[in-house]
Design a protein around this motif. Sequence first.
Motif, mmCIF file in Angstrom:
data_model
loop_
_atom_site.group_PDB
_atom_site.id
_atom_site.type_symbol
_atom_site.label_atom_id
_atom_site.label_comp_id
_atom_site.label_asym_id
_atom_site.label_seq_id
_atom_site.Cartn_x
_atom_site.Cartn_y
_atom_site.Cartn_z
ATOM 1 N N ILE A 76 0.839 -1.200 0.000
ATOM 2 C CA ILE A 76 0.000 0.000 0.000
ATOM 3 C C ILE A 76 0.877 1.254 0.000
ATOM 4 O O ILE A 76 0.610 2.226 -0.718
ATOM 5 N N TYR A 77 1.949 1.222 0.773
ATOM 6 C CA TYR A 77 2.889 2.347 0.817
ATOM 7 C C TYR A 77 3.463 2.613 -0.564
ATOM 8 O O TYR A 77 3.567 3.771 -1.007
ATOM 9 N N LEU A 105 15.151 6.366 -0.041
ATOM 10 C CA LEU A 105 15.872 5.489 -0.972
ATOM 11 C C LEU A 105 14.946 4.732 -1.906
ATOM 12 O O LEU A 105 15.186 4.652 -3.113
ATOM 13 N N TRP A 106 13.864 4.151 -1.347
ATOM 14 C CA TRP A 106 12.978 3.352 -2.201
ATOM 15 C C TRP A 106 12.321 4.225 -3.260
ATOM 16 O O TRP A 106 12.186 3.830 -4.418
ATOM 17 N N SER A 107 11.903 5.430 -2.875
ATOM 18 C CA SER A 107 11.208 6.296 -3.824
ATOM 19 C C SER A 107 12.110 6.694 -4.993
ATOM 20 O O SER A 107 11.617 7.041 -6.066
ATOM 21 N N LEU A 108 13.424 6.632 -4.781
ATOM 22 C CA LEU A 108 14.376 6.970 -5.845
ATOM 23 C C LEU A 108 14.789 5.746 -6.658
ATOM 24 O O LEU A 108 15.618 5.851 -7.561
ATOM 25 N N ARG A 122 24.150 10.862 -4.583
ATOM 26 C CA ARG A 122 23.935 12.310 -4.534
ATOM 27 C C ARG A 122 22.460 12.672 -4.540
ATOM 28 O O ARG A 122 22.034 13.569 -3.796
ATOM 29 N N ASP A 123 21.659 11.986 -5.372
ATOM 30 C CA ASP A 123 20.241 12.342 -5.446
ATOM 31 C C ASP A 123 19.528 12.067 -4.126
ATOM 32 O O ASP A 123 18.665 12.841 -3.703
ATOM 33 N N ILE A 162 6.210 11.308 4.502
ATOM 34 C CA ILE A 162 6.086 11.877 3.157
ATOM 35 C C ILE A 162 7.313 11.628 2.287
ATOM 36 O O ILE A 162 7.293 11.919 1.092
ATOM 37 N N ALA A 163 8.378 11.070 2.877
ATOM 38 C CA ALA A 163 9.636 10.921 2.143
ATOM 39 C C ALA A 163 9.516 10.004 0.939
ATOM 40 O O ALA A 163 10.221 10.178 -0.057
#
Length: 250
Positions: A76-77, A105-108, A122-123, A162-163
């Motif tokens: 769900i996340y 990290l996961w969102s990137l 870096r990102d 929100i990360a």
Amino acid sequence: MNPALELTGLTKAFGLAQIIRGVSLEVAAGERHAIIGPNGAGKSTLFHLISGRIRPTSGEIRLDGRRIDGLEPFEIYRRGLARSFQITNVFPKLTVFENLRCATLWSLGYRYDFWRPVERLRDAREKTDRLMEEIGLGPRRNVLAGVLSYAEQRALEIGVTIAGGAKVILLDEPTAGMNAAESAHAVALIRKVAAGRTLIMVEHDMGIVFDLADRISVLVYGRIVASDTPERIRANAEVQEAYLGQAAGP
């Protein structure tokens, strides 16, 4: 356009005890929606159902038109819904920066990789720095989360929430245990992070609820007895009798 979140005929029973009794609710994209009700009304259970911690007995939960009831919380996340808890839930032995970086990290698109030093990403570093400033914890970058003040820990938890880039965020009593100054700061932070997102919150402080919410739903004994604008909820006789009492006065 699909609602950001849609509950249809949602029920939850533990044995013979019916906790959630046929809840149907639509929350529009970008809306700030508060769920209120007396102790024991089922608010936390409802949040558990939406976030996947427990599964409904019957009914459906849709996130942006897609069913999520039955999915694991991490699934769900990843679909764009994140939740904070009544009890602060951060890594106390990691710094503010490290807590937030873990969440980004996961969102990137980064996965488990023993051969890539995280310090070289870096990102991830830049996104974490932006997020840290957004929640007002830039000066506390290298402080261990466990020694932050309670209000700072709650701000950090909102940052972690929100990360991952969630479009829908659930906040469970975000100002609980705070004094007036801390609550005012938390409300300002919630306004800031809710911009461009859908916010659903459980909160007992009626001043904060009426100040923040676009719409309010009142949950009593597992049923929604009213769902409307703050002004109409304040004037609703059934709501006053069930929950607000003198707090709904002029």
